[in-house]
Design a protein around this motif. Structure first.
Motif, PDB file in Angstrom:
ATOM      1  N   ILE A 192      14.717   0.824   1.773  1.00 39.01           N
ATOM      2  CA  ILE A 192      13.308   1.005   1.438  1.00 39.01           C
ATOM      3  C   ILE A 192      12.501  -0.109   2.089  1.00 39.01           C
ATOM      4  O   ILE A 192      12.852  -1.286   1.987  1.00 39.01           O
ATOM      5  N   GLY A 193      11.438   0.259   2.742  1.00 39.99           N
ATOM      6  CA  GLY A 193      10.509  -0.699   3.313  1.00 39.99           C
ATOM      7  C   GLY A 193       9.175  -0.582   2.607  1.00 39.99           C
ATOM      8  O   GLY A 193       8.851   0.461   2.041  1.00 39.99           O
ATOM      9  N   LEU A 194       8.415  -1.643   2.615  1.00 42.01           N
ATOM     10  CA  LEU A 194       7.101  -1.639   1.996  1.00 42.01           C
ATOM     11  C   LEU A 194       6.040  -1.812   3.067  1.00 42.01           C
ATOM     12  O   LEU A 194       6.166  -2.670   3.941  1.00 42.01           O
ATOM     13  N   ILE A 195       5.013  -1.003   3.013  1.00 42.74           N
ATOM     14  CA  ILE A 195       3.889  -1.142   3.926  1.00 42.74           C
ATOM     15  C   ILE A 195       2.888  -2.071   3.260  1.00 42.74           C
ATOM     16  O   ILE A 195       2.491  -1.856   2.113  1.00 42.74           O
ATOM     17  N   VAL A 196       2.516  -3.137   3.974  1.00 38.48           N
ATOM     18  CA  VAL A 196       1.623  -4.156   3.438  1.00 38.48           C
ATOM     19  C   VAL A 196       0.335  -4.164   4.253  1.00 38.48           C
ATOM     20  O   VAL A 196       0.371  -4.194   5.475  1.00 38.48           O
ATOM     21  N   ARG A 197      -0.798  -4.138   3.538  1.00 40.10           N
ATOM     22  CA  ARG A 197      -2.121  -4.217   4.177  1.00 40.10           C
ATOM     23  C   ARG A 197      -2.662  -5.622   3.963  1.00 40.10           C
ATOM     24  O   ARG A 197      -2.617  -6.160   2.869  1.00 40.10           O
TER      25      ARG A 197
ATOM     26  N   SER B 154       0.799  -1.220   0.000  1.00 37.46           N
ATOM     27  CA  SER B 154       0.000   0.000   0.000  1.00 37.46           C
ATOM     28  C   SER B 154       0.835   1.274   0.000  1.00 37.46           C
ATOM     29  O   SER B 154       0.331   2.340  -0.336  1.00 37.46           O
ATOM     30  N   ASP B 155       2.124   1.171   0.361  1.00 40.30           N
ATOM     31  CA  ASP B 155       2.969   2.363   0.406  1.00 40.30           C
ATOM     32  C   ASP B 155       4.422   1.927   0.566  1.00 40.30           C
ATOM     33  O   ASP B 155       4.703   0.762   0.845  1.00 40.30           O
ATOM     34  N   MET B 156       5.317   2.882   0.404  1.00 46.05           N
ATOM     35  CA  MET B 156       6.750   2.650   0.603  1.00 46.05           C
ATOM     36  C   MET B 156       7.265   3.689   1.578  1.00 46.05           C
ATOM     37  O   MET B 156       6.703   4.773   1.679  1.00 46.05           O
ATOM     38  N   ARG B 157       8.345   3.337   2.288  1.00 52.16           N
ATOM     39  CA  ARG B 157       8.940   4.305   3.205  1.00 52.16           C
ATOM     40  C   ARG B 157      10.417   4.006   3.370  1.00 52.16           C
ATOM     41  O   ARG B 157      10.873   2.892   3.124  1.00 52.16           O
ATOM     42  N   VAL B 158      11.156   5.022   3.800  1.00 45.82           N
ATOM     43  CA  VAL B 158      12.580   4.867   4.075  1.00 45.82           C
ATOM     44  C   VAL B 158      12.715   4.262   5.462  1.00 45.82           C
ATOM     45  O   VAL B 158      12.088   4.715   6.412  1.00 45.82           O
ATOM     46  N   VAL B 159      13.512   3.193   5.568  1.00 46.69           N
ATOM     47  CA  VAL B 159      13.760   2.552   6.857  1.00 46.69           C
ATOM     48  C   VAL B 159      15.258   2.508   7.107  1.00 46.69           C
ATOM     49  O   VAL B 159      16.048   2.506   6.180  1.00 46.69           O
TER      50      VAL B 159
ATOM     51  N   GLU C  98      13.539  -7.736   1.435  1.00 39.18           N
ATOM     52  CA  GLU C  98      14.008  -9.121   1.509  1.00 39.18           C
ATOM     53  C   GLU C  98      13.030 -10.043   2.236  1.00 39.18           C
ATOM     54  O   GLU C  98      13.156 -11.260   2.168  1.00 39.18           O
ATOM     55  N   GLU C  99      12.087  -9.475   2.967  1.00 40.71           N
ATOM     56  CA  GLU C  99      11.138 -10.263   3.731  1.00 40.71           C
ATOM     57  C   GLU C  99       9.897 -10.635   2.920  1.00 40.71           C
ATOM     58  O   GLU C  99       9.049 -11.391   3.390  1.00 40.71           O
ATOM     59  N   LEU C 100       9.810 -10.107   1.697  1.00 43.22           N
ATOM     60  CA  LEU C 100       8.615 -10.302   0.882  1.00 43.22           C
ATOM     61  C   LEU C 100       8.952 -10.984  -0.437  1.00 43.22           C
ATOM     62  O   LEU C 100      10.053 -10.861  -0.950  1.00 43.22           O
ATOM     63  N   GLU C 101       7.958 -11.685  -0.978  1.00 42.21           N
ATOM     64  CA  GLU C 101       8.067 -12.264  -2.315  1.00 42.21           C
ATOM     65  C   GLU C 101       6.739 -12.053  -3.020  1.00 42.21           C
ATOM     66  O   GLU C 101       5.697 -11.953  -2.359  1.00 42.21           O
ATOM     67  N   PRO C 102       6.751 -11.960  -4.346  1.00 42.55           N
ATOM     68  CA  PRO C 102       5.492 -11.811  -5.069  1.00 42.55           C
ATOM     69  C   PRO C 102       4.588 -13.010  -4.787  1.00 42.55           C
ATOM     70  O   PRO C 102       5.054 -14.137  -4.694  1.00 42.55           O
ATOM     71  N   ALA C 103       3.302 -12.751  -4.634  1.00 40.18           N
ATOM     72  CA  ALA C 103       2.318 -13.820  -4.416  1.00 40.18           C
ATOM     73  C   ALA C 103       1.509 -13.962  -5.693  1.00 40.18           C
ATOM     74  O   ALA C 103       0.794 -13.046  -6.077  1.00 40.18           O
ATOM     75  N   PHE C 104       1.662 -15.082  -6.344  1.00 45.48           N
ATOM     76  CA  PHE C 104       0.965 -15.312  -7.606  1.00 45.48           C
ATOM     77  C   PHE C 104      -0.219 -16.202  -7.351  1.00 45.48           C
ATOM     78  O   PHE C 104      -0.102 -17.218  -6.683  1.00 45.48           O
ATOM     79  N   GLN C 105      -1.359 -15.811  -7.878  1.00 43.46           N
ATOM     80  CA  GLN C 105      -2.558 -16.617  -7.738  1.00 43.46           C
ATOM     81  C   GLN C 105      -2.841 -17.309  -9.065  1.00 43.46           C
ATOM     82  O   GLN C 105      -2.811 -16.675 -10.125  1.00 43.46           O
TER      83      GLN C 105
END
Length: 71
Positions: free
Chosen positions: A45-50, A35-40, A62-69
Motif C-alpha cells: 500500500i502506498g499513500l498519496i501525499v499532497r 489524500s489517497d491510497m493505492r496499491v504499489v 515506511e517512508e512516512l511518519e505522523p506529523a504532530f503540531q
C-alpha cells in the motif's frame, strides 16, 4: 513497523527507499496531507501525499511518519 495512517492525516517524509534522483528527493523532511491510497508493487500500500505547493506524489508507508503540531 510503520504507524497506521489515514486519509486527511498530516505526515512527514522521514526517509526514501529509492527514487531519489527526481523531484521526490526534495520532499524529504516536508509535511503534507494523505489524500489517497493505492496499491504499489502489486501488493503493498502506498499513500498519496499532497503538499502546500499543491504537488502530490506517492510514498511507501515506511517512508512516512505522523506529523504532530504543537498548539
Amino acid at each position: 513497523m510503520a504507524a497506521e495512517m489515514y486519509l486527511g492525516q498530516q505526515v512527514r517524509v522521514c526517509c526514501l527507499k529509492d527514487r531519489v534522483g527526481s523531484e521526490v528527493g526534495k520532499k524529504l523532511g516536508q509535511v503534507g496531507v494523505v489524500s489517497d491510497m493505492r496499491v504499489v508493487d502489486g501488493k503493498g500500500i502506498g499513500l498519496i501525499v499532497r503538499f502546500n505547493d499543491q504537488s502530490q506524489t506517492w510514498f511507501f508507508l515506511e517512508e512516512l511518519e505522523p506529523a504532530f503540531q504543537l498548539h
